[in-house]
Design an enzyme around this catalytic site. Structure first.
Site, PDB file in Angstrom:
ATOM      1  N   CYS A  33       0.878  -1.179   0.000  1.00 33.06           N
ATOM      2  CA  CYS A  33       0.000   0.000   0.000  1.00 33.06           C
ATOM      3  C   CYS A  33       0.910   1.223   0.000  1.00 33.06           C
ATOM      4  CB  CYS A  33      -0.929  -0.033   1.207  1.00 33.06           C
ATOM      5  SG  CYS A  33      -0.104  -0.373   2.762  1.00 33.06           S
ATOM      6  N   THR A  78       6.237   6.258  -7.256  1.00 31.14           N
ATOM      7  CA  THR A  78       7.069   7.160  -8.069  1.00 31.14           C
ATOM      8  C   THR A  78       6.664   8.628  -7.937  1.00 31.14           C
ATOM      9  OG1 THR A  78       5.621   6.628  -9.933  1.00 31.14           O
ATOM     10  CG2 THR A  78       7.730   5.459  -9.805  1.00 31.14           C
ATOM     11  N   ARG A 131       6.261   3.739 -18.235  1.00 23.00           N
ATOM     12  CA  ARG A 131       5.406   4.922 -18.152  1.00 23.00           C
ATOM     13  C   ARG A 131       5.579   5.666 -16.823  1.00 23.00           C
ATOM     14  NH1 ARG A 131       1.181   3.344 -14.767  1.00 23.00           N
ATOM     15  NH2 ARG A 131       1.133   1.088 -14.650  1.00 23.00           N
ATOM     16  N   TYR A 158       9.287  -3.814  -9.929  1.00 25.58           N
ATOM     17  CA  TYR A 158       7.991  -3.633 -10.590  1.00 25.58           C
ATOM     18  C   TYR A 158       8.249  -3.570 -12.095  1.00 25.58           C
ATOM     19  CZ  TYR A 158       3.231  -1.747 -11.280  1.00 25.58           C
ATOM     20  OH  TYR A 158       1.920  -1.562 -11.650  1.00 25.58           O
ATOM     21  N   ASP A 251      -2.899  -2.508  -2.325  1.00 23.84           N
ATOM     22  CA  ASP A 251      -2.461  -1.480  -3.267  1.00 23.84           C
ATOM     23  C   ASP A 251      -3.198  -0.148  -3.055  1.00 23.84           C
ATOM     24  OD1 ASP A 251      -0.762  -0.492  -5.259  1.00 23.84           O
ATOM     25  OD2 ASP A 251      -2.299  -0.726  -6.788  1.00 23.84           O
TER      26      ASP A 251
HETATM   27  C1  0GY Z   1       1.352   0.277  -7.861  1.00 24.39           C
HETATM   28  C2  0GY Z   1       1.104   0.790  -9.169  1.00 24.39           C
HETATM   29  C3  0GY Z   1       1.440   1.861  -9.897  1.00 24.39           C
HETATM   30  C4  0GY Z   1       2.200   2.957  -9.509  1.00 24.39           C
HETATM   31  C5  0GY Z   1       3.249   2.918  -8.717  1.00 24.39           C
HETATM   32  O1  0GY Z   1       5.279   3.748  -7.987  1.00 24.39           O
HETATM   33  C6  0GY Z   1       4.215   4.009  -8.545  1.00 24.39           C
HETATM   34  O2  0GY Z   1       3.959   5.132  -8.970  1.00 24.39           O
HETATM   35  O3  0GY Z   1       3.506   1.844  -8.034  1.00 24.39           O
HETATM   36  C7  0GY Z   1       1.001   1.848 -11.294  1.00 24.39           C
HETATM   37  O4  0GY Z   1       0.764   2.918 -11.872  1.00 24.39           O
HETATM   38  O5  0GY Z   1       0.899   0.745 -11.875  1.00 24.39           O
HETATM   39  O6  0GY Z   1       2.191  -0.599  -7.683  1.00 24.39           O
HETATM   40  O7  0GY Z   1       0.679   0.633  -6.921  1.00 24.39           O
END
Ligand code: 0GY
Length: 299
Positions: A33, A78, A131, A158, A251
């Site tokens: 989360c 991010t 992205r 990721y 999440d």
């Molecule tokens: C997630 C998913 C996303 C974003 C991020 O670090 C992030 O900005 O994790 C996504 O856009 O797929 O893992 O919660």
């Protein structure tokens, strides 16, 4: 008025999630989360690819209690770049009920790493989703991994399933426990025993330092809410094949969901479908996350 305005198409987290029918075992951990801001206190990164609405720690604690969970693992997203202040603030106000996964740059000092550890950080996250980042972290990752390994930390990665073949050799050379977000984001329109998902299963089978989060049905599903049933065979396969190396998370607050915002109570109700026995649920929700985040060895 806040200095940050969320993206025009930003979906705010669910305001009144249902109480899950499935009751998690006492001590359950939501192991994926985020906290966002508040932006006026903890500004979002200049390099961010999206501007979220605030999702502060108090709301996360409320959700945790409402869903019947005990602990959280908060993962740096991010939109906060490598500024981990919102994460650290949440950890420091969690009564020891939250641990963190940070994002760090190679110029971070040992004292700064020590301070993150003291706050409750136990891993670093590397984002290969194009992205979301300007450049992929190949150069710095190995160097940072070696430094954080000494502290007993692990790496969270990721990536999208279409990128796995290209990244495979790089990933298996990593020197620590590696946790993969959202099962490597499979295309669930493809067969669960097709070549794409088999590559992920091979990664997990042949490299016992790899773990997987069986999270984000709402992100992966083509079928959608409330049961997200097309994701279940993928998550169930991973839970049953690697019961000691899986984690589950909400999440919340579900960044970048463009079509719908999930009801977090419905997400919890999927757990018994992907982990059908109490033994599997105990490993998924308690034993595994406690070993990785709250073990005496990496205190
Ligand atoms: C997630 C998913 C996303 C974003 C991020 O670090 C992030 O900005 O994790 C996504 O856009 O797929 O893992 O919660």
């Amino acid at each position: 008025m806040s200095q940050f305005t969320p993206d025009a198409d930003w979906l705010h987290f669910h305001s009144a999630p249902s109480k899950p029918t499935y009751i998690p075992p006492i001590g359950a951990v939501d192991a994926h989360c985020h906290v966002f801001g508040p932006g006026d206190t903890f500004p979002f990164s200049e390099k961010r690819k999206y501007t979220p609405s605030d999702a502060p720690k108090e709301k996360l604690w409320g959700l945790r209690d409402h869903l019947g969970f005990t602990r959280n693992v908060i993962v740096q997203a991010t939109c906060h770049g490598s500024d981990n202040r919102a994460l650290v603030d949440a950890l420091q106000h969690s009564d020891g009920k939250a641990r963190g996964v940070a994002t760090v740059e190679r110029d971070i000092t040992d004292a700064e790493l020590d301070a993150l550890h003291e706050a409750g950080v136990r891993g670093v996250r590397f984002n290969f989703v194009k992205r979301l980042v300007d450049s992929l972290p190949f150069d710095s990752l190995t160097e940072i991994a070696e430094r954080t390994k000494a502290r007993g930390w692990h790496i969270v990665i990721y990536f999208e399933a279409t990128e796995l073949a290209e990244l495979y050799d790089f990933f298996i050379a990593l020197p620590t426990t590696v946790v993969v977000d959202h099962m490597g984001r499979p295309d669930v329109g493809r067969p669960v025993d097709g070549p794409e998902f088999e590559l992920f299963v091979k990664l997990m089978t042949e490299n016992t330092n790899f773990w997987s989060k069986v999270s984000c049905p709402e992100r992966l599903s083509l079928e959608g809410p409330p049961s997200y049933s097309d994701v279940v065979p993928f998550a169930k396969r991973i839970v049953e094949s690697f019961p000691d190396r899986v984690l589950w998370g909400t999440d919340w607050p579900h960044p970048n969901m463009k079509n719908h915002m999930p009801n977090d109570g419905h997400l919890v109700d999927i757990i018994p479908h992907i982990a059908p026995t109490t033994e599997l649920q105990q490993k998924l929700l308690i034993d595994n996350p406690m070993r990785l985040y709250w073990s005496a060895e990496n205190e």
